[in-house]
Design a protein around this motif. Structure first.
Motif, mmCIF file in Angstrom:
data_model
loop_
_atom_site.group_PDB
_atom_site.id
_atom_site.type_symbol
_atom_site.label_atom_id
_atom_site.label_comp_id
_atom_site.label_asym_id
_atom_site.label_seq_id
_atom_site.Cartn_x
_atom_site.Cartn_y
_atom_site.Cartn_z
ATOM 1 N N GLY A 36 0.870 -1.224 0.255
ATOM 2 C CA GLY A 36 0.068 -0.291 0.070
ATOM 3 C C GLY A 36 0.968 1.270 -0.096
ATOM 4 N N LYS A 37 2.088 1.142 -0.325
ATOM 5 C CA LYS A 37 2.898 2.124 -0.249
ATOM 6 C C LYS A 37 2.441 3.364 -1.112
ATOM 7 N N ARG A 160 -2.228 -10.095 -2.335
ATOM 8 C CA ARG A 160 -2.854 -8.948 -2.918
ATOM 9 C C ARG A 160 -2.451 -8.648 -4.485
ATOM 10 N N ILE A 161 -1.095 -9.231 -4.581
ATOM 11 C CA ILE A 161 -0.601 -9.001 -6.183
ATOM 12 C C ILE A 161 -1.544 -9.702 -6.956
ATOM 13 N N THR A 162 -2.103 -11.312 -6.585
ATOM 14 C CA THR A 162 -2.726 -11.839 -7.540
ATOM 15 C C THR A 162 -4.137 -11.382 -7.319
ATOM 16 N N HIS A 163 -4.982 -11.219 -6.179
ATOM 17 C CA HIS A 163 -6.367 -11.239 -6.303
ATOM 18 C C HIS A 163 -6.685 -9.509 -6.394
ATOM 19 N N SER A 164 -6.175 -8.637 -5.491
ATOM 20 C CA SER A 164 -6.607 -7.162 -5.761
ATOM 21 C C SER A 164 -6.041 -6.768 -6.801
ATOM 22 N N ARG A 165 -4.688 -7.050 -7.390
ATOM 23 C CA ARG A 165 -4.283 -6.341 -8.722
ATOM 24 C C ARG A 165 -4.659 -7.050 -9.907
ATOM 25 N N GLY A 166 -4.903 -8.274 -9.646
ATOM 26 C CA GLY A 166 -5.036 -9.288 -10.916
ATOM 27 C C GLY A 166 -4.027 -9.539 -11.748
#
Ligand code: TYD
Length: 226
Positions: A36-37, A160-166
C-alpha cells in the motif's frame, strides 16, 4: 522552505524567522510488494500540497535507462547475478539522486520516494548479498529523514498482487524470496525508520503517516501543515 501558492499563512517559523534557505526533507516508503505504499504516497502528497508545501513525489526503479533495464528483469531475473542486479539498482539510484532527489532537496522541497536504499538492502540481501555492505555502498545517497517500512506477511503480499491487482507475481515477487525480504526489512534498525502495520485500513495507516510527517516538519521548520 519555499511554499507553493497555498503557503500564504506560514511564511515564518514559530521563532519568527524566515524559513527559505533550509534543505528539504526526504521521506521514503519501503516494504515488500503490495503493502500500500503508493496509495499512501498519493494521500500524503495531496495533504502536503493542500497545506502549501512544495512536494516532489518520485519512485525507484526510475523511468530512466537503468530503471528500464531493471524492468526487463521482472520476467528474466535469472539472466543476471545478484551482484549485477545490485549494480543496476545502484546505478539507477545514482542517476536518481543526482538528477532528481538532490536538486529537489536543495530547492527545499519535500521529497516522497517510493522505495530507496533499504529496498536494495532487503531485496538484494535476500538474493544473497550482505545487507550491511549494501547500505554502506549507498553512502552517496542522502539519508532519509523518515523511512516508513510497511509490514505485511509475504503470503498477504502475494494475495494482494494476484487477487487485488489481478497480476501474476513477477520474478521479484515469489513467496520464498519475499519471506526473506520481509525478514530483512524487519531486521533493520535505524533511527529514521518508522514501522507501519500495512494490514490496517487505509485511513488508519494514513493517520500514522501524517502524524510522523507533521512531527518531522514541526521539528525541522517549527511549523507543520495544519
Ligand atoms: P516496484 O516498486 O514494484 O516498481 P514498479 O511498480 O514501478 O515496477 O519495484 C519493482 C521491484 O524491484 C520490486 O519487486 C522490488 C524490487 N527492488 C529491488 O529488488 N531492489 C531495489 O533497490 C528496488 C528499488 C526495488
Amino acid at each position: 522552505m519555499p511554499r507553493g501558492a497555498g503557503g500564504h499563512n506560514r511564511p515564518l517559523n514559530n521563532k519568527g524567522l524566515m524559513v527559505t534557505k533550509e534543505r528539504g526533507v526526504l521521506i521514503v516508503f519501503e516494504g515488500i510488494d503490495g503493502t500500500g505504499k503508493s496509495t499512501q504516497i498519493s494521500l500524503l502528497e495531496k495533504f502536503l500540497r493542500q497545506g502549501g508545501w512544495q512536494v516532489s513525489a518520485t519512485r525507484e526503479p526510475t523511468a530512466g535507462y537503468f530503471g528500464q533495464r531493471i524492468r526487463d528483469l521482472y520476467r528474466n531475473r535469472h539472466n543476471v547475478t545478484p551482484e549485477e542486479e545490485c549494480e543496476l539498482f545502484l546505478s539507477d539510484r545514482r542517476e536518481h539522486v543526482d538528477k532528481c532527489i538532490n536538486p529537489a532537496l536543495a530547492s527545499g522541497k519535500i521529497v516522497l520516494c517510493d522505495r530507496y536504499f533499504l529496498s536494495t538492502a532487503a531485496y538484494q540481501g535476500a538474493a544473497g548479498l550482505d545487507p550491511q555492505m549494501i547500505i554502506e555502498r549507498n553512502q552517496f545517497a542522502p539519508e532519509p529523514d523518515l523511512a516508513f517500512i510497511f509490514e505485511i506477511s509475504a503470503e498477504e503480499s502475494i494475495r494482494r498482487i494476484t487477487h487485488s491487482r489481478g497480476e501474476q507475481p513477477n520474478d521479484f515477487e515469489q513467496l520464498d524470496s519475499l519471506k526473506e525480504v520481509d525478514k530483512l526489512f524487519r531486521s533493520f534498525n535505524l533511527p529514521y525508520i518508522r514501522r507501519i502495520d500495512g494490514t490496517q485500513a487505509i485511513e488508519q495507516v494514513s493517520k500514522q503517516i501524517l502524524f510522523h510527517t507533521v512531527r518531522l516538519l514541526d521539528e525541522r521548520y517549527g511549523t507543520g501543515p495544519q
